[in-house]
Write a protein that holds these residues in place. Structure first.
Motif: not given
Length: 172
Positions: A43-62
Protein backbone atom coordinates in the motif's frame (compact mmCIF):
# COMPACT_ATOMS: atom_id res chain seq x y z
CA UNK A 1 1.54 -10.53 4.25
CA UNK A 2 2.03 -10.89 0.50
CA UNK A 3 -0.36 -8.94 -1.67
CA UNK A 4 -0.97 -8.30 -5.32
CA UNK A 5 1.90 -6.51 -7.03
CA UNK A 6 1.40 -2.73 -7.18
CA UNK A 7 1.21 -1.24 -10.68
CA UNK A 8 4.60 0.52 -10.43
CA UNK A 9 6.28 -2.71 -9.33
CA UNK A 10 4.52 -4.71 -12.03
CA UNK A 11 5.65 -2.21 -14.69
CA UNK A 12 9.27 -2.23 -13.50
CA UNK A 13 9.47 -6.03 -13.44
CA UNK A 14 7.63 -6.47 -16.77
CA UNK A 15 10.10 -4.15 -18.54
CA UNK A 16 13.11 -5.85 -16.94
CA UNK A 17 14.69 -8.77 -18.80
CA UNK A 18 14.37 -12.10 -17.09
CA UNK A 19 10.97 -11.92 -15.42
CA UNK A 20 7.55 -13.45 -15.91
CA UNK A 21 5.01 -11.40 -13.94
CA UNK A 22 1.72 -12.61 -12.45
CA UNK A 23 -0.72 -10.80 -10.18
CA UNK A 24 0.99 -12.05 -7.02
CA UNK A 25 4.68 -12.30 -7.91
CA UNK A 26 7.45 -11.93 -10.46
CA UNK A 27 9.24 -15.15 -11.41
CA UNK A 28 12.88 -15.04 -12.48
CA UNK A 29 13.27 -16.87 -15.79
CA UNK A 30 17.07 -16.83 -16.10
CA UNK A 31 17.73 -19.79 -13.77
CA UNK A 32 16.65 -23.42 -13.68
CA UNK A 33 15.57 -23.08 -10.06
CA UNK A 34 12.29 -21.53 -8.96
CA UNK A 35 13.00 -17.92 -7.96
CA UNK A 36 10.18 -15.48 -7.30
CA UNK A 37 9.69 -12.02 -5.88
CA UNK A 38 6.73 -10.79 -3.85
CA UNK A 39 6.00 -7.44 -2.22
CA UNK A 40 4.99 -6.77 1.35
CA UNK A 41 3.53 -3.44 2.43
CA UNK A 42 2.29 -2.82 -1.09
CA UNK A 43 0.00 0.00 0.00
CA UNK A 44 2.99 2.34 0.40
CA UNK A 45 4.15 4.32 -2.61
CA UNK A 46 7.77 4.10 -1.51
CA UNK A 47 10.13 1.87 0.46
CA UNK A 48 8.43 -1.38 -0.35
CA UNK A 49 9.68 -4.62 1.16
CA UNK A 50 10.59 -7.19 -1.46
CA UNK A 51 10.82 -10.87 -0.57
CA UNK A 52 12.90 -13.09 -2.83
CA UNK A 53 12.37 -16.84 -2.49
CA UNK A 54 14.48 -19.44 -4.28
CA UNK A 55 13.87 -23.18 -4.10
CA UNK A 56 16.72 -25.59 -4.85
CA UNK A 57 16.99 -29.35 -4.39
CA UNK A 58 19.02 -30.87 -1.58
CA UNK A 59 22.17 -32.74 -2.49
CA UNK A 60 20.55 -36.13 -1.93
CA UNK A 61 17.63 -35.15 -4.17
CA UNK A 62 19.87 -34.75 -7.24
CA UNK A 63 22.38 -37.58 -6.99
CA UNK A 64 22.06 -41.20 -8.06
CA UNK A 65 23.95 -42.50 -5.02
CA UNK A 66 23.03 -42.46 -1.34
CA UNK A 67 24.40 -39.41 0.45
CA UNK A 68 25.37 -39.89 4.08
CA UNK A 69 24.00 -37.53 6.73
CA UNK A 70 27.42 -36.02 7.49
CA UNK A 71 27.99 -35.14 3.83
CA UNK A 72 24.45 -33.79 3.42
CA UNK A 73 24.71 -31.68 6.58
CA UNK A 74 28.14 -30.36 5.65
CA UNK A 75 26.96 -29.49 2.15
CA UNK A 76 23.92 -27.66 3.54
CA UNK A 77 25.89 -25.73 6.16
CA UNK A 78 28.43 -24.61 3.56
CA UNK A 79 25.68 -23.54 1.16
CA UNK A 80 23.97 -21.56 3.91
CA UNK A 81 27.19 -19.73 4.87
CA UNK A 82 27.98 -18.86 1.26
CA UNK A 83 24.47 -17.58 0.57
CA UNK A 84 24.87 -15.00 3.35
CA UNK A 85 27.25 -13.11 1.04
CA UNK A 86 24.64 -12.53 -1.68
CA UNK A 87 24.20 -8.79 -1.00
CA UNK A 88 27.82 -8.25 -2.05
CA UNK A 89 26.95 -9.53 -5.55
CA UNK A 90 24.50 -6.68 -6.14
CA UNK A 91 25.40 -3.25 -7.44
CA UNK A 92 23.30 -1.71 -4.68
CA UNK A 93 24.24 -0.81 -1.15
CA UNK A 94 22.00 -3.59 0.10
CA UNK A 95 21.10 -4.31 3.68
CA UNK A 96 18.89 -7.32 4.11
CA UNK A 97 15.80 -7.10 6.27
CA UNK A 98 15.81 -10.88 6.52
CA UNK A 99 17.79 -13.90 5.37
CA UNK A 100 16.69 -17.47 5.95
CA UNK A 101 17.62 -20.89 4.63
CA UNK A 102 15.31 -23.80 5.45
CA UNK A 103 15.73 -27.43 4.49
CA UNK A 104 13.25 -30.24 4.35
CA UNK A 105 13.78 -33.75 3.03
CA UNK A 106 14.32 -32.89 -0.66
CA UNK A 107 14.17 -29.10 -0.87
CA UNK A 108 16.05 -26.03 0.34
CA UNK A 109 14.20 -22.72 0.46
CA UNK A 110 16.29 -19.55 0.50
CA UNK A 111 14.60 -16.27 1.43
CA UNK A 112 15.98 -12.76 1.22
CA UNK A 113 14.00 -9.65 2.13
CA UNK A 114 15.05 -6.07 1.46
CA UNK A 115 13.45 -2.64 1.35
CA UNK A 116 13.90 -0.06 -1.37
CA UNK A 117 12.02 2.85 -2.85
CA UNK A 118 13.10 2.09 -6.41
CA UNK A 119 11.12 -0.54 -8.31
CA UNK A 120 13.75 -0.82 -11.05
CA UNK A 121 16.51 -1.28 -8.49
CA UNK A 122 14.38 -3.93 -6.77
CA UNK A 123 14.11 -5.82 -10.07
CA UNK A 124 17.89 -5.69 -10.55
CA UNK A 125 18.65 -6.73 -6.97
CA UNK A 126 16.10 -9.55 -6.87
CA UNK A 127 17.34 -11.08 -10.13
CA UNK A 128 20.93 -10.87 -8.90
CA UNK A 129 20.01 -12.62 -5.66
CA UNK A 130 18.28 -15.48 -7.49
CA UNK A 131 21.20 -15.89 -9.90
CA UNK A 132 23.62 -15.78 -6.99
CA UNK A 133 21.80 -18.68 -5.35
CA UNK A 134 22.07 -20.74 -8.53
CA UNK A 135 25.76 -19.93 -9.02
CA UNK A 136 26.56 -20.66 -5.39
CA UNK A 137 24.66 -23.94 -5.60
CA UNK A 138 26.69 -25.02 -8.64
CA UNK A 139 29.96 -24.00 -6.97
CA UNK A 140 29.04 -26.22 -4.03
CA UNK A 141 28.56 -29.39 -6.06
CA UNK A 142 30.59 -32.22 -4.59
CA UNK A 143 32.74 -34.24 -7.04
CA UNK A 144 32.37 -37.99 -7.33
CA UNK A 145 28.60 -38.25 -7.58
CA UNK A 146 26.46 -38.86 -10.65
CA UNK A 147 23.98 -36.00 -10.83
CA UNK A 148 20.44 -35.98 -12.20
CA UNK A 149 18.66 -33.08 -13.88
CA UNK A 150 18.50 -30.18 -13.43
CA UNK A 151 21.94 -30.21 -11.79
CA UNK A 152 23.50 -32.45 -14.45
CA UNK A 153 22.51 -29.91 -17.09
CA UNK A 154 23.96 -27.05 -15.05
CA UNK A 155 27.23 -28.91 -14.67
CA UNK A 156 27.43 -29.73 -18.37
CA UNK A 157 26.67 -26.11 -19.18
CA UNK A 158 29.44 -24.97 -16.82
CA UNK A 159 31.90 -27.39 -18.45
CA UNK A 160 31.02 -26.80 -22.08
CA UNK A 161 28.88 -23.68 -22.26
CA UNK A 162 25.98 -25.84 -23.45
CA UNK A 163 22.61 -26.33 -21.76
CA UNK A 164 22.37 -29.89 -23.15
CA UNK A 165 23.13 -33.12 -21.32
CA UNK A 166 21.76 -35.25 -18.55
CA UNK A 167 24.85 -36.21 -16.56
CA UNK A 168 28.04 -34.46 -15.64
CA UNK A 169 30.92 -33.91 -13.34
CA UNK A 170 31.93 -30.79 -11.49
CA UNK A 171 32.67 -27.48 -13.21
CA UNK A 172 36.31 -27.66 -12.11
Amino acid sequence: MTRELPDAVRDAFETHDGYEVTDEHARVTTTVFDGRVTVEGAEADWNRRYVVTVEVPTLSAVVEEVVGPAVEDGWFETLERRLEDAPMATRANLELDAFEVQRDDQQVEVTYAFTTGSESQAADVAKTLVEYVEGTYVEGIIPGYDYRPPVAGLLNQAQSGSAQGDRGGTPL
